[in-house]
Design an enzyme around this catalytic site. Structure first.
Site, PDB file in Angstrom:
ATOM      1  N   HIS A   1      51.634 -53.276   8.207  1.00  0.00           N
ATOM      2  CA  HIS A   1      50.375 -52.996   9.106  1.00  0.00           C
ATOM      3  C   HIS A   1      49.721 -54.247   9.522  1.00  0.00           C
ATOM      4  O   HIS A   1      50.260 -54.608  10.596  1.00  0.00           O
ATOM      5  CB  HIS A   1      49.038 -52.692   9.085  1.00  0.00           C
ATOM      6  CG  HIS A   1      48.505 -52.356   9.820  1.00  0.00           C
ATOM      7  ND1 HIS A   1      48.116 -51.839  10.988  1.00  0.00           N
ATOM      8  CD2 HIS A   1      46.954 -52.986   9.615  1.00  0.00           C
ATOM      9  CE1 HIS A   1      47.165 -51.545  11.340  1.00  0.00           C
ATOM     10  NE2 HIS A   1      46.903 -52.472  10.470  1.00  0.00           N
ATOM     11  N   CYS A   2      50.296 -55.399   8.993  1.00  0.00           N
ATOM     12  CA  CYS A   2      50.426 -56.580   8.901  1.00  0.00           C
ATOM     13  C   CYS A   2      50.986 -57.613   9.422  1.00  0.00           C
ATOM     14  O   CYS A   2      50.413 -58.200  10.366  1.00  0.00           O
ATOM     15  CB  CYS A   2      50.201 -56.920   7.703  1.00  0.00           C
ATOM     16  SG  CYS A   2      48.181 -56.175   6.861  1.00  0.00           S
ATOM     17  N   ILE A   3      51.611 -57.941   9.093  1.00  0.00           N
ATOM     18  CA  ILE A   3      52.710 -58.731   9.348  1.00  0.00           C
ATOM     19  C   ILE A   3      53.433 -59.293  11.188  1.00  0.00           C
ATOM     20  O   ILE A   3      53.498 -59.843  11.095  1.00  0.00           O
ATOM     21  CB  ILE A   3      53.941 -59.578   8.573  1.00  0.00           C
ATOM     22  CG1 ILE A   3      53.884 -59.805   6.841  1.00  0.00           C
ATOM     23  CG2 ILE A   3      55.202 -60.799   9.193  1.00  0.00           C
ATOM     24  CD1 ILE A   3      54.735 -60.258   6.087  1.00  0.00           C
TER      25      ILE A   3
ATOM     26  N   ILE B   1      52.162 -57.679  13.529  1.00  0.00           N
ATOM     27  CA  ILE B   1      50.815 -57.566  13.889  1.00  0.00           C
ATOM     28  C   ILE B   1      49.901 -58.692  13.796  1.00  0.00           C
ATOM     29  O   ILE B   1      49.208 -58.487  15.352  1.00  0.00           O
ATOM     30  CB  ILE B   1      50.072 -56.047  13.406  1.00  0.00           C
ATOM     31  CG1 ILE B   1      51.172 -54.352  14.122  1.00  0.00           C
ATOM     32  CG2 ILE B   1      48.706 -55.996  14.704  1.00  0.00           C
ATOM     33  CD1 ILE B   1      50.429 -53.962  13.256  1.00  0.00           C
ATOM     34  N   ASP B   2      49.505 -59.267  12.693  1.00  0.00           N
ATOM     35  CA  ASP B   2      48.208 -60.206  12.738  1.00  0.00           C
ATOM     36  C   ASP B   2      48.587 -61.185  13.751  1.00  0.00           C
ATOM     37  O   ASP B   2      47.829 -61.757  14.453  1.00  0.00           O
ATOM     38  CB  ASP B   2      47.974 -60.046  11.211  1.00  0.00           C
ATOM     39  CG  ASP B   2      47.497 -59.559   9.936  1.00  0.00           C
ATOM     40  OD1 ASP B   2      47.283 -58.638  10.907  1.00  0.00           O
ATOM     41  OD2 ASP B   2      47.713 -59.229   9.433  1.00  0.00           O
TER      42      ASP B   2
END
Length: 448
Positions: free
Chosen positions: A284-286, A288-289
Site C-alpha cells: 500500500h505504501c511504496i 502509492i506514496d
C-alpha cells in the site's frame, strides 16, 4: 533509552491529559483496525491502557472481540491477552468516541482512478471524531498523506465544533512505520516521529508514544514536516528500487547478471546501499506514496521528474517479466498461448499474506491475456479473485513441477523448497534471486 519527560506547559488542560497518559488512566481509541491500526491498538493495550478499536467492517470487529488475529505482525497471544483482560475491545459504534481521551486515526489513503490522493477515509473519520470531540482530547493522524493534510483538512473539521486546537484539544501527525514481515523491527521498537499543530500538541502526543513504545520519540516542528518525512522515506525506496530495476533492464541487454553487479557493489563499506530489482512494486505504501508527494508538489509549480520517472520504470517491470517469459518459452519452441505456467507467490513480498498492488497479479493478468494457462501457489494466500476469475492455490508437488512448462518465482517465500523446485521443474525463471544458494541444475535457472 531515557524515559521521555514532558515539559510542564502553560495549559492546564494539556497537563491534565499528560497526567492521565502517565498514570495510564487515559482511554484510547484507534480508528481503522488494519495493518497499522490493529498492531497499534494491541501495543497500547499491552502497555496498560484501555483501548477501543473502531472499524466499519463488522467481521474485523467480531474477530478482535473473539481474540482472533488476522494481521501477521500482531502476536496472537498478545491479542488474546489484551482482549481477555479487558484492555482491548472493538466496535462499529463511533458514539463511544465521546468517552475517550485520545483518538488515533489509522485509515487507508488510496489513490483515485487518476492517481490523485483520495482523503475520503480521513475526512470521514475526522467528521466522526468532530461529532464527539470534547475539551482535553488528543487526536493523532497516522495515515500516510501529503504535507498539509493535518492542518488543512483535519484541523478545520475539528475546529468547526468551536473548540480551539492547541488550547481546548490537541492535534498531531505521527506517521506509521509498519514493515510487514520484518522480524527485527515492529511498531513497538521503531523510532517514532511526532509533529503537533502547536508545541503543546507535540508534547502531549510525544508523551503518549513514549509511554506506549520502547523506541525513541523524535519531535519535529510541525505536522507538515512529519507528513513529508514519511513520504520521503517511501519515495527514497521507490526511486532506488527503480534504479535497481533499470539496471536489470540494462544488464539483460548486456548479458550481465544484475545480481552479481549489486553483490560486487555491496562490498564497498561506504557510499552505497543495496537495493534489488524484482517483478515490480507492491504493497500500500511504496507504489502509492510518491504520487501523494508529486501531486502536492504541483501546487507549488514543481514537477517531480525523478519521482515520476521511477514510477514509470517500476510500473513497467511486470511487462518486462512477461517479455522474459516469452523469450524463455520461445527457446524451447513453446508459445505463451497454451503454455502452463506456475506462479510461485502472489503476496507483494515474502512471508506475508498481503497482496495489495502485488506485481504478481499484473504478471498473471498479462499472461492470461496472451492465452497462457496460469496456476499459482502461495502458502499465505489460499485463494483470490482477479478480473472476476477465482484462483485457488495448488500444492507444490514433484508431479506438478514436472508437468508445467515454466515455473516463475515472483515472491520468494522462505517456506518454499527451492531444491525440489529446481530439481523437478523443467525450467525456472527466478525474479527474486531466491535460488542463489542452489548449486545443482543451474542450467535450468534463469534470473531476472
Amino acid at each position: 533509552m531515557d524515559k521521555y519527560k514532558p515539559e510542564i506547559v502553560a495549559n492546564s488542560v494539556a497537563n491534565e491529559l499528560i497526567r492521565k497518559i502517565q498514570d495510564k488512566s487515559a482511554r484510547i481509541g484507534v480508528i481503522g483496525l488494519g495493518y497499522v491500526g490493529l498492531p497499534l491498538a494491541v501495543d497500547k493495550a499491552i502497555a496498560g491502557y484501555e483501548v477501543i478499536g473502531f472499524d466499519i467492517q463488522q467481521r474485523r470487529v467480531d474477530m478482535v472481540n473473539q481474540g482472533v488475529n488476522y494481521i501477521g505482525d500482531v502476536v496472537d497471544e498478545e491479542l488474546r491477552q489484551a482482549v481477555s483482560n479487558g484492555r482491548l475491545r472493538a466496535t462499529t459504534d463511533y458514539d463511544e468516541i465521546k468517552n475517550l481521551d485520545i483518538v488515533t486515526i489509522c485509515v487507508p489513503t488510496p489513490l483515485d482512478k487518476n492517481k490523485q490522493p483520495d482523503l475520503t477515509f480521513i475526512r470521514n473519520s475526522a467528521q466522526e471524531v468532530a461529532k464527539r470531540l470534547h475539551a482535553g482530547m488528543l487526536v493523532v493522524l497516522e495515515s500516510t498523506t501529503y504535507p498539509g493534510t493535518t492542518e488543512e483538512e483535519v484541523k478545520p473539521i475539528l475546529e468547526s465544533t468551536g473548540l480551539k486546537c492547541g488550547t481546548d484539544f490537541f492535534l498531531a501527525f505521527s506517521p506509521e512505520r509498519v514493515d510487514p514481515g520484518n522480524k527485527l523491527y515492529n511498531v513497538k521498537n521503531t523510532p517514532k516521529v511526532v509533529g503537533g499543530v502547536t508545541s503543546v500538541c507535540t508534547k502531549v502526543a510525544a508523551t503518549l508514544y513514549s509511554n506506549v513504545l520502547e523506541s525513541d520519540v523524535f519531535e519535529v516542528s510541525s505536522p507538515k514536516v512529519a507528513e513529508l518525512e514519511k513520504l520521503y522515506e517511501n519515495t527514497f525506496r521507490n526511486v532506488n528500487i527503480a534504479l535497481a530495476n533499470e539496471l536489470a533492464l540494462i544488464c539483460d541487454r548486456m548479458g550481465i547478471s544484475v545480481w552479481e553487479v549489486i553483490e560486487a557493489a555491496s562490498t564497498k563499506p561506504y557510499g552505497f546501499m543495496a537495493f534489488y530489482p524484482g517483478p515490480g512494486l507492491g504493497g500500500h505504501c511504496i507504489p502509492i506514496d510518491p504520487f501523494y508527494l508529486s501531486w502536492k508538489a504541483k501546487e507549488y509549480d514543481y514537477y517531480t521528474k525523478m519521482i515520476e520517472t521511477s514510477a514509470v520504470i517500476n510500473d513497467a517491470m511486470p511487462e518486462f517479466v512477461v517479455d522474459r517469459i516469452y523469450r524463455i518459452l520461445n527457446r524451447f519452441k513453446k508459445p505463451l498461448n497454451g503454455s502452463t505456467i506456475l506462479i510461485l507467490g502472489v503476496a507483494y513480498k515474502k512471508d506475508i499474506d498481503d497482496m495489495r498492488e502485488s506485481p504478481a497479479l499484473k504478471v498473471i493478468s498479462l499472461l492470461e491475456k496472451e492465452g497462457s494457462h496460469v496456476i499459482y501457489n502461495d502458502p499465505y494466500i489460499p485463494t483470490f479473485t482477479l478480473a472476476g476469475k477465482v484462483y485457488n492455490s495448488v500444492p507444490v508437488t514433484a508431479e506438478l513441477l514436472s508437468g508445467v512448462d515454466l515455473v516463475v518465482i515472483t515472491t520468494d517465500h522462505s517456506s518454499y523448497d527451492y531444491d525440489l523446485i529446481v530439481e523437478r521443474a523443467s525450467y525456472v525463471f527466478d525474479t527474486r534471486n531466491a535460488t542463489r544458494e542452489i548449486e545443482h541444475d543451474r542450467e535450468k535457472i534463469e534470473l531476472l
